[in-house]
Design an enzyme around this catalytic site. Structure first.
Site, PDB file in Angstrom:
ATOM      1  CG  PHE A   1       3.835  -0.044  -2.041  1.00 22.37           C
ATOM      2  CD1 PHE A   1       4.109  -1.067  -1.220  1.00 22.37           C
ATOM      3  CD2 PHE A   1       5.272   0.072  -2.427  1.00 22.37           C
ATOM      4  CE1 PHE A   1       5.148  -1.659  -1.008  1.00 22.37           C
ATOM      5  CE2 PHE A   1       6.229  -0.904  -3.018  1.00 22.37           C
ATOM      6  CZ  PHE A   1       6.268  -1.487  -1.747  1.00 22.37           C
TER       7      PHE A   1
ATOM      8  N   GLY B   1       3.570  -9.994  -4.494  1.00 21.66           N
ATOM      9  CA  GLY B   1       4.915 -10.542  -3.905  1.00 21.66           C
ATOM     10  C   GLY B   1       4.617 -10.105  -2.243  1.00 21.66           C
TER      11      GLY B   1
ATOM     12  CB  ILE C   1       0.070 -16.227  11.411  1.00 18.94           C
ATOM     13  CG1 ILE C   1       0.234 -15.244  12.789  1.00 18.94           C
ATOM     14  CG2 ILE C   1       2.027 -16.586  10.715  1.00 18.94           C
ATOM     15  CD1 ILE C   1      -0.340 -13.839  11.978  1.00 18.94           C
TER      16      ILE C   1
ATOM     17  CG  ASN D   1       3.486 -18.770   4.710  1.00 11.99           C
ATOM     18  OD1 ASN D   1       5.493 -18.625   5.776  1.00 11.99           O
ATOM     19  ND2 ASN D   1       4.459 -19.087   3.668  1.00 11.99           N
TER      20      ASN D   1
ATOM     21  CE  LYS E   1      11.678 -18.208   5.799  1.00  8.16           C
ATOM     22  NZ  LYS E   1      12.476 -19.633   4.893  1.00  8.16           N
ATOM     23  CB  THR E   2       4.638 -14.303   3.366  1.00  8.00           C
ATOM     24  OG1 THR E   2       3.721 -15.275   3.878  1.00  8.00           O
ATOM     25  CG2 THR E   2       5.575 -15.692   2.504  1.00  8.00           C
TER      26      THR E   2
ATOM     27  CD  GLU F   1      -3.924  -1.992   3.196  1.00  6.46           C
ATOM     28  OE1 GLU F   1      -4.431  -3.136   2.303  1.00  6.46           O
ATOM     29  OE2 GLU F   1      -3.740  -0.880   3.267  1.00  6.46           O
TER      30      GLU F   1
END
Lengths: 738, 324
Positions: free
Chosen positions: A242, A469, A627, A629, A631-632, A704
């Protein structure tokens, strides 16, 4: 290259390819590396916030079993500071090295380091190191720093002024003049900061939990006075950061120095308590906002002045006004930032630095301005909408904020909102509906990449960026798949190693935007290399010219019915692989302003009978270009929403006002949302309009944006439910009871 | 962590004849945390997990005998507890996390130490950790884990347990074994007010071991409820909680029990508030009056004044819930 195939893989909804490794425990994190002859280090951390070390008595600790050495300012090698340059990629936020001198600038500062055979022995001995301090009265926090009378230090380069905001404000028919505060917040990634360091023939090998292996390598090279070739940094997996793991912090320097001194590998894990002191934080801010509107609700003046607390050793400004010149149309705008010093660790970037606290304040104030003139806050924002960045006087490369407002409002049911405070109820609960805009600058960096078509039919891709991640492994595989037509399960992606081609820091929401062009270009170069082999001596297409050959779905064909997979071709020619390397520039066309946008719609429920506040529903419409992906991407926004709920309702790092010592430096008392705090309904609408002015893939990055504006939307919903305007985060129940 | 000797007790007798400055290890969820951060420094840790204290049995007189080593999870899901002592099951399930409840034991929960940051930081003045050094919480941060009832000028830390609040409402005896034999301590006498000696937290004598908790027989026709109020929805110690047991008949309250958590320096039984309800109609006004009485003697500190109205809200809502 097959266009339909590209369209299919870019924008697909794919599970992350590193998932099985993480779920099975095969993924190795920094502290999972247990090297031969390894020793373990544990810190002794300052128990005062300000003063000097008078004496360190290590005699008892030194005699304890397993102890190998104890380092402190009187016993530590002389090292060099890093220049801390973003351009040279050796930036840190805290330039002071550990154990430089006897001064204590903040609580939890490293004052000694015990190295022992085991972790337990190191910790036991660390508790027996006796430090005698000459303590001074600390400046414990922002409030105390402001009260000292010290003039805030202006952060010149981030300011902005246009028109005549002061007189426009004075002449405005409606005025909002308010101060917002946000507290210090701590990143709290699951994986604690950790360094495993070893030296091999004068070269440093460092397994570090870092968001930037190249930055870490360059920084450590500067600090140890080595050429960069003699430092290797590994971070194939990190348990997120982060922003707290963008740069090298003192623990990594201490671990590497200790390892060199004792001639053995050293592992140092930063305890959770010190994650609140010595590895950065989002600084506390005080933000003064003035908004002037005309009789119709048009913005005529907008001023946003921020001061934040920084440490005694380095200046880090929290650019809370960074979105203010851009987000609305207004002729008279002023933005400034300044810092004051306190006895706290050095602040650093935390997810959407500046924008997260800044849009809490700005979007709350916009709501106040709308309420003050009896206007719907969404209508107010639409009235002051602009597709021109008036701060830079440039058009946006791509903006669909109006669509975000409209689609978000429709999905949420905003038109059914009764504007009267406290008018919406369900049983014991008052329901509040609030909304806010999101904004984050779109950035990209220079990058390199390597793609290899291999004779076993697989594709190998490497780049010295990191997956923190967020799904970078998967996005990189998708990019290579789009160019080569090889399915992602036959693409091996290697990230997080400074020996790979130079890649970007995983921060600023720029990793995806930066690496996709480099991966694509390297893949195309590999295909060209393959064509060279194919048309050369012994090649199956030696009759053809390179331009005649088509490459799609992993096959080379001449258009006359002859085709061969790259694996077969390479095997046939007894070649291991066809390599492509590429460098891409982060430079952007200066005709545009590049930004991502969005809108959050939030429902809160306040039960005044038991003073319970919960976020029950969030709809977020997000405009980040293509976009990559589904899902991610949705996962990033959902995670940011949850983090934003934490920011709005729970998070604050507390220091005792007398001693300056941390008060809630643990997972039990530093509150972040739990599973039970997830809103029952979260809808993320990804608008998915590629921004080809920004890059060939049109993807601007998504890490972000989701946290920006969220706390403002919550605060506005709380006002709608309760009539209480909470201008100081977090919005805790005691503030609503008062 | 400092080095300590480890011993395993096979019998209660062995356990209670341990050396000086020893600590009993059951679930370890609190002890090991505090040993690791150097706040508790036992010379010997005596593992009692092999003692046969893991059963729950109904006694012929209707009381419920709970072994000291029964886990919080087991106790919360026990059929008798769920049917006859719902307030206890709810209190247990509102505490900690699943993983912690699986390890934590009944006796260990009784022995939980406070969450006061000044107790846990190892440096600040704290009369509990270092008698006579002072109380940093008075005049420091005292919002979340500090009490408004039962405080003294030596200590204001709140008792952290949820389970104990329910037991205080139900009524119980704590059976302990020691070098001098077995005795039973009334639940309400077990935890001590800080007074002038906050380092003394309970009525155990040196080397005494809790072997059982015996809950009073359930009140006939009772309905009960535990309501825990906190900032986030899970995994936080109570800012204020209320465990209530009510039996009504003929439109009036026959018996009422009210115990409070998060607001007291010990699991807090609000006896006068209970008294005010007996023989009265279960109305909102009477509940509010009981809540007012419960906090008559409350003393607020800089950041926790909100706990007084919050605790009152917990009482009113929990009573309203059981009467509904």
């Amino acid at each position: 290259m097959s266009k339909p195939n590209e369209a299919k893989i870019i924008g697909a909804s794919l599970p992350r390819i590193d998932g099985p490794e993480k779920l099975s425990g095969a993924a190795k994190y920094a502290a999972d590396n247990h090297l031969p002859r390894m020793s373990y280090a544990y810190g002794v951390f300052s128990t005062i916030a300000s003063g000097r070390i008078q004496d360190i008595d290590v005699s008892q600790a030194r005699q304890m079993s397993g102890v190998l050495d104890i380092f402190h300012h009187g016993h530590f090698p002389t090292l060099y500071r890093t220049p801390s340059s973003m351009e040279q990629e050796n930036k840190v936020d805290e330039t002071r090295l550990p154990f430089e001198d006897d001064k204590v600038y903040y609580p939890g500062q490293f004052v000694a380091l015990v190295v022992a055979e085991t972790f337990e022995q190191a910790r036991a001995a660390a508790y027996r190191v006796k430090v005698d301090y000459a303590s001074e009265k600390p400046i414990a926090d922002l409030e105390q720093a402001l009260a000292t009378g010290e003039q805030p230090k202006p952060h010149g380069e981030s300011g902005h002024e246009r028109g005549d905001p002061a007189s426009a404000f004075n002449q405005a028919s409606n005025q909002i003049d308010v101060i917002y505060t946000t507290p210090m917040e701590t990143h709290n990634p699951m994986e604690m900061h950790a360094s495993t360091a070893m030296w091999d023939d004068g070269s440093l090998v460092l397994y570090e939990s870092t968001q930037g292996v190249i930055f870490a390598r360059n920084t450590m090279a500067k600090i140890f006075g080595l050429p960069v070739e003699r430092v290797v940094v590994h971070a194939p997996f990190i348990g997120s950061g982060f922003g707290s793991k963008l740069w090298i912090w003192p623990h990594a320097v201490a671990a590497a120095a200790a390892s060199r001194q004792i001639g053995r590998p050293v592992q140092l894990v930063v305890p959770r308590q010190q994650m609140f002191t010595t590895t950065g934080h989002r600084p506390a801010t005080q933000q003064h906002i003035q908004i002037g509107t005309d009789a119709e609700g048009r913005l005529v003046a907008l001023s946003h002045e921020t001061v934040n607390a920084t440490s005694m050793v380095n200046t880090v400004a929290e650019l809370a006004g960074r979105c203010t010149p851009t987000l609305y149309s207004c002729s008279n705008v002023k933005v400034s930032h300044a810092t004051v010093r306190a006895n706290i660790g050095t602040p650093t970037a935390m997810r959407a630095p500046g924008a997260a606290p800044g849009l809490f304040a700005l979007e709350s104030a916009i709501d106040e301005a709308a309420v003050a003139i009896g206007m719907d806050p969404l209508a107010f924002r639409k009235l002051n909408y602009t597709e021109h960045d008036e701060g830079q006087d440039l058009p946006f490369s791509s903006i669909h904020l109006m669509e975000a407002y409209e689609k978000g409002a429709e999905k949420f049911g905003w038109s059914r909102r009764n504007p009267e405070v406290g008018s919406m109820r369900d049983g014991n609960e008052l329901i509040g509906w609030g909304m806010a805009a999101c904004n984050w600058e779109a950035l990209k960096q220079d990058s390199e990449a390597h793609v290899s078509l291999r004779s076993n039919g697989t594709v190998y891709v490497s780049c010295a960026t990191q997956d923190i991640g967020t799904g970078t492994y998967t996005v990189v595989a998708q990019t290579a798949s789009a160019v080569t037509g090889v399915p992602v399960d036959r693409i091996q992606v290697k990230l997080g190693d400074s020996t790979y081609p130079r890649g970007p820091l995983a921060g600023g929401s720029w990793a995806t935007a930066t690496v996709m062009p480099a991966i694509a270009k390297a893949a195309k170069a590999a295909i060209e290399e393959l064509k060279t082999y194919a048309t050369g001596d012994d090649g199956p297409f030696q009759e053809a010219s390179m331009d005649d050959l088509q490459f799609s779905d992993g096959q080379l064909s001449d258009g006359n019915g002859k085709s061969i997979t790259f694996g077969e071709l390479l095997k046939e020619m007894k070649l291991a692989n066809a390599d492509g390397r590429a460098t891409t520039s982060g430079e952007m066309n200066s005709d545009y302003s590049y930004n991502s946008f969005g809108a959050h719609f939030v429902e809160v429920r306040w039960d005044p009978g038991i003073s319970r506040l919960r976020v029950s529903r969030v709809v977020s419409a997000i405009d980040v270009g293509q976009i990559v992906n589904q899902k991610t991407a949705a996962n990033q926004v959902e995670g940011a929403i949850v983090m934003g709920i934490g920011m709005a309702l729970y998070e604050q790092t507390e220091y005792d006002p007398r001693s300056g010592l941390p008060v809630n430096n643990n997972y039990a008392e530093y509150l972040v949302p739990t599973h039970a705090d997830q809103p029952p309904e979260v809808d993320v609408l990804l608008l998915d309009h590629p921004d080809y002015n920004f890059s060939e893939f049109g993807a601007r990055g998504i890490g972000e944006i989701g946290i920006t504006g969220l706390a403002g939307a919550v605060a506005n919903a709380v006002y709608h439910a309760t009539g209480k305007r909470i201008r100081s985060l977090p919005i805790t129940l005691d503030k609503l009871m008062a | 962590m400092r080095t300590f000797d480890y011993a395993r007790a096979e019998t209660t007798g062995q356990a209670v004849s341990s050396a000086d400055n020893s600590a009993f290890l059951a679930g370890g969820t609190n002890l090991l945390d505090l040993v690791k951060i150097d706040i508790m420094r036992p010379d010997t840790v005596v593992d009692i997990n092999r003692l046969p204290l893991k059963t729950i049995e109904r006694m012929p007189d209707g009381r419920l005998k709970i072994g000291a080593l029964v886990s919080n999870t087991t106790l919360a899901h026990d059929p008798i507890v769920r049917s006859d002592y719902a307030v206890l099951s709810e209190a247990l399930l509102s505490g900690a996390s699943t993983q912690l409840r699986n390890k934590a034991t009944t006796a260990g929960n009784l022995m939980q130490r406070v969450r006061c940051p000044y107790f846990r930081d190892g440096v600040s003045a704290c009369n509990k950790r270092d008698p006579g050094s002072g109380c940093s919480a008075i005049g420091g941060f005292n919002r979340s884990v500090h009490a408004v009832l039962g405080t003294s000028d030596k200590c204001i830390a709140s008792h952290p347990s949820d389970m104990c609040v329910a037991m205080a409402a139900i009524g119980a005896g704590i059976v302990v074994s020691g070098p001098e034999g077995e005795r039973t301590i009334d639940f309400l006498d077990f935890h001590l007010l800080p007074g002038d000696s906050p380092e003394q937290e309970h009525a155990l004598k040196p080397n005494e071991l809790i072997t059982h908790v015996i809950l009073d027989a359930p009140i006939r026709g009772n309905r009960s409820h535990y309501l825990k109020l906190r900032d986030r929805a899970s995994y936080q110690f109570a800012l204020a909680s209320s465990g209530v047991i009510v039996a009504t008949s003929g439109g009036v309250v026959q018996d009422a029990r009210i115990a409070l958590g998060g607001v007291g320096t010990k699991p807090w039984r609000a006896s006068r508030a209970e008294q005010s309800l007996r023989g009265k109609a279960p109305t909102q006004a009477n509940f509010e009056e009981a809540a007012r009485i419960a906090f008559e003697d409350a003393k607020a500190y800089k950041h926790n004044a909100f706990k007084i109205p919050l605790g009152q809200q917990a009482i009113v809502r929990s009573l309203t819930t059981v009467i509904a």
